[in-house]
Scaffold this motif. Structure first.
Motif, PDB file in Angstrom:
ATOM      1  N   PRO A 190     -23.644 -19.301   1.925  1.00  7.58           N
ATOM      2  CA  PRO A 190     -22.836 -20.475   2.260  1.00  7.58           C
ATOM      3  C   PRO A 190     -21.754 -20.802   1.224  1.00  7.58           C
ATOM      4  N   ARG A 191     -21.887 -20.311   0.006  1.00  6.52           N
ATOM      5  CA  ARG A 191     -20.898 -20.580  -1.039  1.00  6.52           C
ATOM      6  C   ARG A 191     -20.604 -19.275  -1.804  1.00  6.52           C
ATOM      7  N   PRO A 192     -19.946 -18.311  -1.138  1.00  8.66           N
ATOM      8  CA  PRO A 192     -19.744 -16.989  -1.744  1.00  8.66           C
ATOM      9  C   PRO A 192     -18.696 -17.043  -2.850  1.00  8.66           C
ATOM     10  N   THR A 193     -18.739 -16.049  -3.704  1.00  5.81           N
ATOM     11  CA  THR A 193     -17.721 -15.947  -4.754  1.00  5.81           C
ATOM     12  C   THR A 193     -16.409 -15.476  -4.133  1.00  5.81           C
ATOM     13  N   LEU A 194     -15.330 -15.798  -4.801  1.00  8.35           N
ATOM     14  CA  LEU A 194     -14.020 -15.348  -4.328  1.00  8.35           C
ATOM     15  C   LEU A 194     -13.965 -13.822  -4.278  1.00  8.35           C
TER      16      LEU A 194
END
Length: 578
Positions: free
Chosen positions: A365-369
Motif C-alpha cells: 500500500p505504500r511502495p517505494t518510489l
C-alpha cells in the motif's frame, strides 16, 4: 455471403528511340488472407533521361516496393508500410549514386519518379513522387490525382523537384479515399499521358472489352501515333467488386470454428488436458491446461456461449491472440506456440505464474518510489512494443498487468487493442470507442477526439500515481467529462498530498503525463519512464507549490485562523468605539 475484392488489371510498355526502356511497372494481386491484410498493389516508375542507369533505379523501385510492402507487418497501416519501404528504397538508390561517378553529377545517378495505388478493403491509397501520374477516368475527363513535382524555370525549361534517389531523404505524397465499384484508374508515364485524354481511354476500353492488357496496348499505340517518342507505359485498374463493409481479417480467421462447450477439470479439449478453472465471467471462461503433446502449461480462453451471435465480440475475442503473435516483448503476454488445426474457437496464451498488479498494490500500500519506477519501466517497454506496431492497448489498468515470481511485468488482455492495419478496413480509422476502464481512460476519449499512444501513456501515469498514493489523480472527474469545458475544469491533485515524503519533482513528472491535453504530455511512454528515473531541469527548477496544492487541509485551517482573528479584532474595535 460476403463479397470479396476483385479487380481487372491491364498494362503495357513500349521503349522510345533508345534501346533501353527506362520505365518499369508491376503489380501484385495476392489471394487469400494476404489480399485481406495487405490488399492489391500497382506500381510504376520512370527513369530520368539524363542517366544511363535510371532504368536500374526504376526496376529497383518497383520490385523493391512490391516485394517489401508485402513483407511488412500486417498490423501496420498502408501508409506506414508503404512510406517505410519507399524511404528505404530512396536511401539505397541515393547510396548507389554516391558510390559511383554520378556523385559528381546527380542527373546521371540512380534516380526515378514513382507512383503506386494500393487497394485494401474498400479504400484506395496513393503514393507518389515525381511526374508519373495517376488518373481516375470520368465520362468526359481524366481526373489527375497526383501532383507533378516539377519546377518550371521558363515556358520551355523545367526540372524535377522531387524524385526517388535524388537526395538522402524524400517526401512521399500520400492520400486515401473510398473506392467505388466500376471505377477505372490509369497509371502512366509522361510518354503516354501527354498524348491521351478521356475519349482515347474510353475508346481503348471499348475496343479491348474485358482484356485490359489489350486496352493498355491500344493506349500506348495511340500515344505513339500522336507524336510521343519517349518511353511509354500505361497501367489500367478496374474495380469489379469490393468486400462487404463488415468483412475483416479477424472474421475470416474465425470462420468455420464452432463455439466450444463448457470445460471441466481433467477434460480433454483439442489436444489439451484441462487442469482447473482460472476465471469465469459473462464474456469468457478461462482455464489452466496442459498441452498433451509438449507438457507445456497454457491458458485457454473460451468465448461465452451467450455471445456467440455477436460478431463484434467474436472479432475482439480473436484479436487477443492475433496481436500477441505479432509482438515480441517479454513484457507483453505471448500467444502459445501451438499451431495445430483447430475445430473450435479459443485463444491459447502463455501461463504466467504470479499475481496481478492490482493484488501487488494491495500487498504494497505504500511502495517505494524505486519499486514503482521498476514496474513503470517494464510496462513502458511493453507498451512501446505495441506502439511500434501501430497498436494501442486501450485498457492499461492494474488488473491487466501480471507480475511473475521473478518480478517480470507483463501486459495482458489484448482484446481491446486498436490496430491501425485492421482499422483501415473500417470507415473510421481512429481509435474512438472507449474500450478500457473509465478511471484509467484518457480524457480525449470522452470528448470524441480519439486515442493515440499518448492515451496509453496517460493510463500508465494513472497507474503510477495510484501505486504511489492509492488514489486517482483527478478523482472521478474524468469519467464525467463530456466536452472541452469539462476537460479544462479537471484539477490535478498532487500526489504529495498523500505522500509528502516524495520529492516535489515527482508531481511535476506525473502532472505532465496526466495533462488533459495529450499534446502537452511526454511524447512517448519511454520518455515518461525516463523522466521518472532521471528528471531533467524542466522538473527540478520548479517553484515551490502553493500551500493549497501541497496541503489543502492546512491551507484552509490557516485561512480559518486568520479570518477568525480578523473577526475578533473587528469586534474588539466595535466594542471600544461604543
Amino acid at each position: 455471403m460476403h463479397k470479396s475484392l476483385r479487380v481487372t488489371l491491364g498494362q503495357h510498355s513500349l521503349a522510345g528511340p533508345r534501346s533501353v526502356n527506362q520505365d518499369f511497372h508491376g503489380a501484385v494481386l495476392p489471394g487469400g488472407s494476404l489480399r485481406v491484410s495487405k490488399g492489391i498493389a500497382v506500381a510504376l516508375a520512370d527513369g530520368i533521361g539524363s542517366s544511363r542507369v535510371s532504368q536500374v533505379a526504376s526496376a529497383a523501385a518497383v520490385r523493391g516496393f512490391l516485394d517489401d510492402y508485402y513483407a511488412t507487418s500486417d498490423a501496420w497501416s498502408v501508409r506506414r508500410s508503404a512510406q517505410r519501404v519507399l524511404s528505404a528504397t530512396n536511401s539505397w538508390l541515393h547510396a548507389q549514386t554516391m558510390r559511383s561517378n554520378a556523385r559528381f553529377d546527380m542527373d546521371s545517378g540512380y534516380v526515378c519518379t514513382f507512383s503506386a495505388l494500393i487497394l485494401k478493403g474498400r479504400d484506395l491509397h496513393l503514393l507518389h513522387v515525381g511526374d508519373t501520374r495517376i488518373h481516375r477516368l470520368h465520362p468526359h475527363a481524366l481526373e489527375q490525382l497526383t501532383e507533378d513535382h516539377r519546377v518550371h524555370v521558363s515556358s520551355v525549361e523545367s526540372y524535377l523537384g522531387r524524385a526517388l534517389g535524388a537526395a538522402p531523404h524524400v517526401e512521399i505524397d500520400y492520400c486515401s479515399w473510398q473506392a467505388e465499384v466500376g471505377e477505372v484508374y490509369m497509371l502512366s508515364t509522361d510518354g503516354a499521358y501527354a498524348h491521351l485524354d478521356a475519349t482515347a481511354v474510353h475508346h481503348a476500353l471499348a475496343q479491348g472489352g474485358d482484356d485490359l492488357d489489350e486496352a493498355a496496348r491500344l493506349l500506348v499505340a495511340a500515344a505513339r501515333a500522336k507524336g510521343g517518342d519517349d518511353d511509354c507505359t500505361v497501367q489500367l485498374l478496374r474495380i469489379d467488386e469490393l468486400p462487404s463493409a463488415d468483412a475483416a481479417q479477424l472474421q475470416t480467421q474465425r470462420e468455420g470454428l464452432a463455439i466450444a462447450p463448457p470445460l471441466a477439470p481433467r477434460a480433454r479439449f483439442e489436444g489439451f488436458a484441462v487442469v482447473r478453472e482460472l476465471h469465469v465471467s459473462s464474456r469468457s471462461h478461462v482455464h489452466l491446461a496442459v498441452d498433451e503433446a509438449t507438457g507445456q502449461q497454457v491458458v485457454l480462453k473460451l468465448p461465452s456461449v451467450d455471445l456467440r451471435d455477436d460478431p463484434d465480440y467474436l472479432d475482439r475475442f480473436v484479436l487477443e491472440e492475433w496481436v500477441a503473435r505479432r509482438i515480441d516483448s517479454i513484457h507483453v503476454l505471448k500467444a502459445s506456440a501451438i499451431e495445430r488445426q483447430r475445430r473450435h474457437l479459443y485463444v491459447a496464451m502463455e501461463y504466467v505464474d504470479g499475481q496481478t498488479l492490482a493484488q501487488w498494490m494491495i500487498d504494497h500500500p505504500r511502495p517505494t518510489l524505486d519499486s514503482v519506477r521498476g514496474i513503470v519501466e517494464q510496462l513502458a517497454k511493453g507498451l512501446q512494443a505495441l506502439h511500434g506496431k501501430e497498436m494501442l492497448h486501450q485498457d492499461v489498468r492494474p488488473e491487466n498487468v501480471m507480475i511473475d515470481r521473478s518480478g517480470t511485468v507483463k501486459i495482458i488482455d489484448l482484446a481491446t487493442a486498436h490496430v491501425a492495419g485492421l482499422a483501415e478496413t473500417a470507415r473510421e480509422h481512429r481509435a474512438l470507442a472507449i474500450e478500457g476502464t473509465l478511471q484509467y481512460t484518457a480524457p480525449e476519449y470522452f470528448v470524441g477526439r480519439g486515442g493515440s499512444a499518448r492515451s496509453d501513456l496517460y493510463s500508465l501515469a494513472v497507474i503510477a500515481y495510484r501505486m504511489l498514493s492509492s488514489q486517482l489523480p483527478y478523482g472521478l472527474q474524468v469519467t464525467r467529462v463530456r466536452n472541452s469545458i469539462d476537460v479544462n475544469r479537471l484539477h490535478y491533485v498532487p500526489v504529495r498530498h498523500f505522500r509528502p515524503d516524495l520529492p516535489e519533482w515527482v508531481d511535476a513528472v506525473l502532472q505532465k503525463a496526466l495533462h488533459p491535453d495529450p499534446a502537452k504530455r511526454q511524447q512517448a511512454v519511454s520518455e515518461f519512464a525516463y523522466d521518472l528515473r532521471s528528471p531533467g531541469q524542466e522538473f527540478l527548477r520548479l517553484r515551490r507549490s502553493p500551500l493549497i496544492e501541497r496541503n489543502p487541509v492546512r491551507f484552509w485551517q490557516c485561512t480559518a485562523v486568520v479570518l477568525g482573528t480578523a473577526v475578533v479584532m473587528l469586534l474588539g474595535l466595535c466594542i471600544a468605539g461604543h
